[in-house]
Design a protein around this motif. Structure first.
Motif, PDB file in Angstrom:
ATOM      1  N   UNK A   1      10.861  -3.528  32.699  1.00 53.15           N
ATOM      2  CA  UNK A   1       9.787  -4.120  31.895  1.00 53.15           C
ATOM      3  C   UNK A   1       8.809  -3.061  31.407  1.00 53.15           C
ATOM      4  N   UNK A   2       8.466  -2.123  32.297  1.00 50.49           N
ATOM      5  CA  UNK A   2       7.549  -1.062  31.917  1.00 50.49           C
ATOM      6  C   UNK A   2       8.135  -0.175  30.836  1.00 50.49           C
ATOM      7  N   UNK A   3       9.400   0.156  30.972  1.00 53.07           N
ATOM      8  CA  UNK A   3      10.067   0.970  29.955  1.00 53.07           C
ATOM      9  C   UNK A   3      10.142   0.235  28.636  1.00 53.07           C
ATOM     10  N   UNK A   4      10.407  -1.068  28.696  1.00 51.05           N
ATOM     11  CA  UNK A   4      10.491  -1.880  27.489  1.00 51.05           C
ATOM     12  C   UNK A   4       9.157  -1.948  26.782  1.00 51.05           C
ATOM     13  N   UNK A   5       8.074  -2.153  27.568  1.00 50.63           N
ATOM     14  CA  UNK A   5       6.741  -2.213  26.989  1.00 50.63           C
ATOM     15  C   UNK A   5       6.370  -0.900  26.338  1.00 50.63           C
ATOM     16  N   UNK A   6       6.681   0.213  27.009  1.00 49.72           N
ATOM     17  CA  UNK A   6       6.365   1.531  26.484  1.00 49.72           C
ATOM     18  C   UNK A   6       7.096   1.795  25.187  1.00 49.72           C
ATOM     19  N   UNK A   7       8.351   1.369  25.100  1.00 55.95           N
ATOM     20  CA  UNK A   7       9.145   1.655  23.915  1.00 55.95           C
ATOM     21  C   UNK A   7       8.675   0.877  22.702  1.00 55.95           C
ATOM     22  N   UNK A   8       7.889  -0.192  22.933  1.00 58.17           N
ATOM     23  CA  UNK A   8       7.397  -0.985  21.818  1.00 58.17           C
ATOM     24  C   UNK A   8       5.901  -0.775  21.574  1.00 58.17           C
ATOM     25  N   UNK A   9       5.325   0.284  22.133  1.00 57.94           N
ATOM     26  CA  UNK A   9       3.911   0.569  21.906  1.00 57.94           C
ATOM     27  C   UNK A   9       3.652   0.839  20.423  1.00 57.94           C
ATOM     28  N   UNK A  10       2.491   0.415  19.952  1.00 59.25           N
ATOM     29  CA  UNK A  10       2.160   0.600  18.546  1.00 59.25           C
ATOM     30  C   UNK A  10       2.061   2.087  18.185  1.00 59.25           C
ATOM     31  N   UNK A  11       2.245   2.380  16.886  1.00 58.67           N
ATOM     32  CA  UNK A  11       2.216   3.769  16.425  1.00 58.67           C
ATOM     33  C   UNK A  11       0.864   4.430  16.656  1.00 58.67           C
ATOM     34  N   UNK A  12      -0.197   3.690  16.377  1.00 56.70           N
ATOM     35  CA  UNK A  12      -1.551   4.223  16.510  1.00 56.70           C
ATOM     36  C   UNK A  12      -2.518   3.044  16.573  1.00 56.70           C
ATOM     37  N   UNK A  13      -3.795   3.336  16.774  1.00 56.43           N
ATOM     38  CA  UNK A  13      -4.800   2.285  16.948  1.00 56.43           C
ATOM     39  C   UNK A  13      -6.006   2.584  16.061  1.00 56.43           C
ATOM     40  N   UNK A  14      -6.501   1.548  15.358  1.00 55.67           N
ATOM     41  CA  UNK A  14      -7.627   1.733  14.453  1.00 55.67           C
ATOM     42  C   UNK A  14      -8.729   0.724  14.761  1.00 55.67           C
ATOM     43  N   UNK A  15      -9.960   1.125  14.481  1.00 59.05           N
ATOM     44  CA  UNK A  15     -11.125   0.250  14.598  1.00 59.05           C
ATOM     45  C   UNK A  15     -11.477  -0.259  13.213  1.00 59.05           C
ATOM     46  N   UNK A  16     -11.483  -1.566  13.041  1.00 60.30           N
ATOM     47  CA  UNK A  16     -11.857  -2.197  11.773  1.00 60.30           C
ATOM     48  C   UNK A  16     -13.307  -2.667  11.880  1.00 60.30           C
ATOM     49  N   UNK A  17     -14.166  -2.152  11.010  1.00 57.73           N
ATOM     50  CA  UNK A  17     -15.611  -2.384  11.095  1.00 57.73           C
ATOM     51  C   UNK A  17     -16.099  -3.054   9.816  1.00 57.73           C
ATOM     52  N   UNK A  18     -16.799  -4.190   9.948  1.00 54.93           N
ATOM     53  CA  UNK A  18     -17.188  -4.977   8.770  1.00 54.93           C
ATOM     54  C   UNK A  18     -18.675  -5.332   8.755  1.00 54.93           C
TER      55      UNK A  18
END
Length: 256
Positions: free
Chosen positions: A16-33
Motif C-alpha cells: 500500500x505504501x509503495x502504491x501510494x508513493x507511486x501515485x504521488x502528485x507531480x508537484x504542489x501549488x498554493x492557490x490564493x484568491x
C-alpha cells in the motif's frame, strides 16, 4: 499461524505504501484568491477550473484566501503560488518577505488577470508580475495572436484568432526579463476609455497580454486573460493556465 498472519499484514502495508508513493502528485501549488478591492465574479469558476486542471495533470492544489499562509515554513511545501483574481493590498510586510524568499529559493509565481492589480505599494511585486494594470475598456471581441509558441500550453490556441476579453491596458515594463507570448491587435477593438481623470488609449502597435520571466532565481508567469466566468471552461484557456503553472512549478515544458 500468527507469524504468517503478521507477515501477510506487513506485506499488504508495504504494498500500500509503495502504491501510494507511486501515485504521488507531480508537484504542489498554493492557490490564493484574496481581494482587498474589486471582487471578480469569476473567482469560483477559476478555482473550479484550476482544481480540474490539477486532476487532469496530476498535481496538488491547495486553495486559500488567508494571507497567513505566507510564512516561510508553510511555503516550503509548495513549488509555486497562484494569484487568481487578487486585488489591492493583501499581504503585510512579513508575508511579502515570505513570498519574496519563496521566489528567490527557486520556486514559481503564476498571476491570472487582476493579479496585476495587486500590491501597488510594493515595488518588488510589480517587478515579479512584470507590468501593472492601468485601465480597461468594456469587454470586446478582438484578434489575439500567439507570438512565442515555444512556451508550454499554447498548443490549443490558433496562431491568430478571435477572443473575447476585458482587454487590460498596462503601465511600463517593471522588469527587463519579460518574454511575451500573447498579444492583442488594437485595430480590431476600441481601446479608448476614461474613468474620471484616468484615460486609456491603448498600447499601440504592440499590446501584450501574457508573458513569463526568470527572476531572482525563480520563475514568473502572467496572463491578463480570465475576466469572464465562462472563459474558465474553455479548453484552450485551461491549457494556457496549465502551461504557466507547469513551467512556474518545475521550470520544464519549453519547446527547444
Amino acid at each position: 499461524m500468527l507469524k504468517i498472519f503478521t507477515r501477510i499484514r506487513m506485506l499488504v502495508l508495504v504494498t500500500c505504501l509503495l502504491s501510494t508513493s507511486s501515485f504521488a502528485e507531480q508537484f504542489k501549488v498554493l492557490l490564493f484568491t484574496k481581494s482587498a478591492a474589486w471582487h471578480h465574479k469569476s473567482v469560483n469558476e477559476g478555482v473550479d477550473a484550476i482544481k480540474l486542471i490539477a486532476q487532469n495533470h496530476h498535481f496538488e492544489v491547495v486553495w486559500h484566501e488567508d494571507a497567513n499562509q505566507f510564512k516561510p515554513e508553510n511555503l516550503k511545501q509548495y513549488q509555486a503560488v497562484i494569484f487568481l483574481q487578487t486585488t489591492g493590498d493583501i499581504l503585510n510586510d512579513q508575508q511579502q518577505a515570505a513570498l519574496k524568499g519563496f521566489i528567490q529559493a527557486g520556486n514559481g509565481f503564476v498571476g491570472i488577470h487582476s493579479a496585476s492589480d495587486t500590491e501597488y505599494g510594493w515595488p518588488w511585486f510589480g517587478k515579479l508580475v512584470g507590468r501593472r494594470f492601468h485601465i480597461h475598456p468594456q469587454i470586446q471581441t478582438a484578434r489575439m495572436s500567439v507570438i512565442n509558441n515555444s512556451f508550454p500550453g499554447l498548443e490549443y490556441f490558433p496562431e491568430s484568432g478571435l477572443w473575447t476579453e476585458e482587454w487590460y491596458e498596462f503601465g511600463e515594463e517593471l522588469s527587463p526579463n519579460l518574454q511575451y507570448i500573447l498579444s492583442v491587435d488594437e485595430s480590431t477593438y476600441d481601446p479608448k476609455v476614461q474613468w474620471g481623470d484616468k484615460i486609456g488609449k491603448g498600447l499601440g502597435d504592440f499590446h501584450p497580454v501574457a508573458w513569463y520571466q526568470n527572476i531572482e532565481g525563480g520563475r514568473s508567469f502572467y496572463t491578463a486573460l480570465g475576466h469572464m466566468p465562462a472563459t474558465y471552461s474553455n479548453k484552450a484557456f485551461q491549457e494556457h493556465i496549465f502551461g504557466g503553472i507547469y513551467w512556474a512549478a518545475t521550470g520544464k515544458g519549453m519547446k527547444k
